[in-house]
Motif scaffolding. Structure first.
Motif, short mmCIF file in Angstrom:
data_model
loop_
_atom_site.label_atom_id
_atom_site.label_comp_id
_atom_site.label_asym_id
_atom_site.label_seq_id
_atom_site.Cartn_x
_atom_site.Cartn_y
_atom_site.Cartn_z
N UNK A 47 44.40 55.20 41.79
CA UNK A 47 42.94 55.17 41.97
C UNK A 47 42.30 54.01 41.22
N UNK A 48 42.99 53.47 40.22
CA UNK A 48 42.43 52.38 39.42
C UNK A 48 43.00 51.03 39.85
N UNK A 49 43.26 50.88 41.14
CA UNK A 49 43.89 49.67 41.65
C UNK A 49 43.04 48.42 41.39
N UNK A 50 41.71 48.53 41.52
CA UNK A 50 40.85 47.36 41.25
C UNK A 50 41.00 46.89 39.81
N UNK A 51 40.97 47.81 38.88
CA UNK A 51 41.14 47.45 37.48
C UNK A 51 42.51 46.87 37.20
N UNK A 52 43.54 47.43 37.85
CA UNK A 52 44.90 46.93 37.68
C UNK A 52 45.01 45.50 38.19
N UNK A 53 44.42 45.22 39.34
CA UNK A 53 44.45 43.87 39.89
C UNK A 53 43.68 42.89 39.02
N UNK A 54 42.55 43.32 38.48
CA UNK A 54 41.76 42.46 37.59
C UNK A 54 42.55 42.14 36.34
N UNK A 55 43.18 43.16 35.76
CA UNK A 55 44.00 42.94 34.56
C UNK A 55 45.15 41.97 34.86
N UNK A 56 45.78 42.16 36.01
CA UNK A 56 46.87 41.27 36.40
C UNK A 56 46.41 39.84 36.57
N UNK A 57 45.25 39.67 37.17
CA UNK A 57 44.70 38.32 37.37
C UNK A 57 44.38 37.67 36.03
N UNK A 58 43.79 38.43 35.12
CA UNK A 58 43.47 37.88 33.80
C UNK A 58 44.73 37.51 33.04
N UNK A 59 45.76 38.35 33.16
CA UNK A 59 47.02 38.07 32.49
C UNK A 59 47.66 36.79 33.04
N UNK A 60 47.66 36.65 34.36
CA UNK A 60 48.22 35.44 34.96
C UNK A 60 47.44 34.19 34.57
N UNK A 61 46.11 34.30 34.51
CA UNK A 61 45.30 33.15 34.11
C UNK A 61 45.62 32.75 32.66
N UNK A 62 45.73 33.76 31.78
CA UNK A 62 46.03 33.48 30.37
C UNK A 62 47.41 32.84 30.24
N UNK A 63 48.38 33.35 31.00
CA UNK A 63 49.73 32.77 30.95
C UNK A 63 49.71 31.32 31.45
N UNK A 64 48.97 31.08 32.51
CA UNK A 64 48.86 29.72 33.03
C UNK A 64 48.21 28.78 32.04
N UNK A 65 47.18 29.28 31.37
CA UNK A 65 46.50 28.47 30.36
C UNK A 65 47.45 28.12 29.21
N UNK A 66 48.23 29.11 28.76
CA UNK A 66 49.19 28.86 27.68
C UNK A 66 50.26 27.86 28.11
N UNK A 67 50.76 28.01 29.33
CA UNK A 67 51.78 27.09 29.83
C UNK A 67 51.25 25.67 29.90
N UNK A 68 50.06 25.51 30.46
CA UNK A 68 49.48 24.17 30.55
C UNK A 68 49.20 23.58 29.18
N UNK A 69 48.83 24.44 28.23
CA UNK A 69 48.62 23.97 26.87
C UNK A 69 49.91 23.47 26.23
N UNK A 70 51.02 24.15 26.53
CA UNK A 70 52.32 23.71 25.99
C UNK A 70 52.78 22.43 26.64
#
Length: 96
Positions: A47-70
């Motif tokens: 039932x919390x699929x929207x929140x799960x997708x939002x969390x996943x998107x934020x996690x992927x963005x943060x990972x991408x930001x860290x990778x590009x920073x490295x």
């Protein structure tokens, strides 16, 4: 027809061995895919699929930001910049 291979002392038929190995790899892949589909089906029923997708998107963005920073070359690390400014300031002040 008798089976050949390392277990019975007869020379192995390389073609048959390759087919068996490939079939084993396919079987493992199918098991993994089946498990993935089961997890996906369970996730879609949440039932919390929207929140799960939002969390996943934020996690992927943060990972991408860290990778590009490295991977970014050309930007000086913060502590290096502070140390260089401090050394330049001491040199300009006559401290050596």
């Amino acid at each position: 027809m008798t089976a050949s291979g390392p277990g019975n002392g007869k020379p192995a038929d390389r073609g048959a061995e390759a087919v068996h190995l490939l079939a084993g790899v396919v079987d493992v892949g199918l098991e993994q895919a089946e498990g993935l589909f089961r997890r996906l089906r369970g996730t879609l029923g949440r039932s919390d699929l929207d929140g799960l997708l939002t969390d996943g998107q934020e996690d992927l963005r943060a990972r991408g930001e860290l990778l590009l920073g490295r991977l970014a070359t050309g930007s000086e690390p913060h502590m290096e910049a502070v140390a260089r400014r401090s050394a330049a300031h001491r040199k300009a002040a006559g401290g050596g």
